[in-house]
Motif scaffolding. Sequence first.
Motif, PDB file in Angstrom:
ATOM      1  N   ASP A  29       1.907   8.247   7.972  1.00  0.00           N
ATOM      2  CA  ASP A  29       0.501   7.822   7.898  1.00  0.00           C
ATOM      3  C   ASP A  29      -0.102   8.134   6.538  1.00  0.00           C
ATOM      4  N   GLU A  30       0.202   9.310   6.005  1.00  0.00           N
ATOM      5  CA  GLU A  30      -0.344   9.661   4.695  1.00  0.00           C
ATOM      6  C   GLU A  30       0.240   8.766   3.606  1.00  0.00           C
ATOM      7  N   ALA A  31       1.534   8.488   3.694  1.00  0.00           N
ATOM      8  CA  ALA A  31       2.182   7.659   2.670  1.00  0.00           C
ATOM      9  C   ALA A  31       1.671   6.224   2.695  1.00  0.00           C
ATOM     10  N   LEU A  32       1.423   5.691   3.886  1.00  0.00           N
ATOM     11  CA  LEU A  32       1.000   4.294   4.000  1.00  0.00           C
ATOM     12  C   LEU A  32      -0.490   4.117   3.750  1.00  0.00           C
ATOM     13  N   GLY A  33      -1.283   5.134   4.063  1.00  0.00           N
ATOM     14  CA  GLY A  33      -2.731   4.955   4.018  1.00  0.00           C
ATOM     15  C   GLY A  33      -3.161   4.129   5.217  1.00  0.00           C
ATOM     16  N   GLN A  34      -3.339   2.836   5.017  1.00  0.00           N
ATOM     17  CA  GLN A  34      -3.668   1.917   6.106  1.00  0.00           C
ATOM     18  C   GLN A  34      -2.427   1.110   6.447  1.00  0.00           C
ATOM     19  N   PRO A  35      -1.769   1.378   7.586  1.00  0.00           N
ATOM     20  CA  PRO A  35      -0.571   0.595   7.937  1.00  0.00           C
ATOM     21  C   PRO A  35      -0.939  -0.841   8.266  1.00  0.00           C
ATOM     22  N   VAL A  36       0.036  -1.722   8.224  1.00  0.00           N
ATOM     23  CA  VAL A  36      -0.250  -3.131   8.505  1.00  0.00           C
ATOM     24  C   VAL A  36      -0.682  -3.337   9.950  1.00  0.00           C
ATOM     25  N   LEU A  37      -0.298  -2.398  10.840  1.00  0.00           N
ATOM     26  CA  LEU A  37      -0.613  -2.586  12.251  1.00  0.00           C
ATOM     27  C   LEU A  37      -0.908  -1.246  12.916  1.00  0.00           C
ATOM     28  N   LYS A  38      -1.961  -1.226  13.729  1.00  0.00           N
ATOM     29  CA  LYS A  38      -2.258  -0.102  14.609  1.00  0.00           C
ATOM     30  C   LYS A  38      -2.467  -0.646  16.016  1.00  0.00           C
TER      31      LYS A  38
END
Length: 596
Positions: free
Chosen positions: A481-490
Amino acid sequence: MEVDACHEVGIKAPIYLTVGWDAFSADRHPEWLERKPDGSLYGFEDYGQLSPGWKTLCFNTPYLDYLKYQIVDTMKHFGSKLDGLFFDIVWQDPCSCNYCIEKMLNLNLDPTNEKDRILFSKITEQFLKDEISQTVRFEDKACPVFFNEGNILPSIRKNLSEYSHLEIESLPSGEWGYQHFPTTVRYAKNLGKEYVGMTGKFHKVWADFGSYKNKAALEYETFLALAHGAKCSIGDQMYPDGTLQRATYELIGSVYRQVEKLEKYNDGSQAVTEIAIVHPGIISDSELKVDLSLAGAVNMLNEKHYQFDIVDQWMDWAKYKLIILPDKIILSEGLKRKIQEYFEKTDGKILATYKSGLDAENTFLPDWGINYLGKNTFVPTYGKYHGLFENHLPNGELVLHGEGLLVSPQGAQVLGDEYRPLFQRNYQHYYSHFQAPVSESKGNPVATSSDRVYYFSHPLFEMYKRQGVLQYKQMINLIVDEALGQPVLKTNMPSSGDIILNHNEERGELILNLLHYIPQRKAIELDTIEEVIPLYNVKIVLSVENISKQINTDIKKIKSVKAVQNNDEIEYRVKDNSLEFVVPEVKGYEIVTLKY
């Protein structure tokens, strides 16, 4: 006759040829059989001299000449009716027959050395595929060809050009299990070939005559293939008189009628992914169908519904925000260059565990920000975590069920510290059933982070596959989560579901696949799926901005969101560069199309 009947109704019928198991040849030419160092045979299950199992043939014997003659004869016999050739049992064991010993000596390999025998078996497999391919191409340059080894691993690279397509044999009720296909397809789909998922109609595995796979299980196995952009096949075996069983084809037909309606949606699509797991097979082949570290990584990411691929060092890493090196990715010079190239061309991060990041000299790359001190002699040991892990893990020590490494920070930030047990359990010192309680910190970090690399000193991925400890997955998830920031999908979909997001540029469409089938261990020998358990009101949040970047297409103007199974329009809203909507029902498999 069977081929003609298939062609009459528009069905192609490639010819199956068994390569490594041929009872006729084995009985008449025992000198062609593979041999173990003690002179005994290789084969399938119960394969002794007076037993009914197959004995495995060696491809360094004159059997190869007979096989090539058989291939040519088959091709000439079918002529223009030939739709392709499926070669099965295409592997070589570490054979010690006279032919192999002679050839090994000619290559300056030592037949008494197990590693040399394994190396020579891989050389033989490559040689075999070359010989078969040349034989086929001399007769027909366009004939489709597939070599089946029961798995698809990075070792396929050496002969990949000789495959016309890929078929992923994966019968979950057999030795493959439900772990195999969702792992293998994530690698196979990136090899640049058309790919097919292959399951079977049997309750167990091939030749389990008189059995029928549960319909829910067969649905899941075929629908998951579709969701990953694959074709799908359901295997059966004819009786000796060539007849087909009505009950079998009623079952297959009930599933294929659904496939017929649904297969077009993911056909020609590409996966939308932002994480890549590096395949441990680039280091060494696993004795298992799926390497445990790879399986643990796949399960962790799939259960949180991250969108990810599995890659090797020959694929492009540039599009991924996060590269995961699971447990055992020892760095060759080529891998070092690949990582440096990734750092130079992107602002992405690496997540590495255990030995991943070490080279042959037991030195970590400088980007790791740590030094190697040796193996941790305490197994298991404990960790206490802080930083981004605070308030997410139990407020106490966490047992680490696996052999770890001792490292020291060299610029990296420490995110967790080792706390050893009171003593290492042995015959003189033991406390109750398992490890001794926690003692004191020894100042060794168990988790660190540098500018570009997150590191854990224990093999968390294999540990999760073996032990299923929730906190191991939670730690990885927090890093991701920290590496992606905002993932493409939640989503609020439970971990028992599957979500695969694809993109079809030609149609201007995103395809969201949602599946909910739960394999259960109801029997001692196998897992299966008996019922479809529906889900309701599954919330989806898509990052419009990040998806646009991943597919190099602006999708900010969504025209429609539709649930395919019921042909229902779904209400949606765009908020802060996110697209939000709720899927009312997922009854086994639902496809949501998003037109832009």
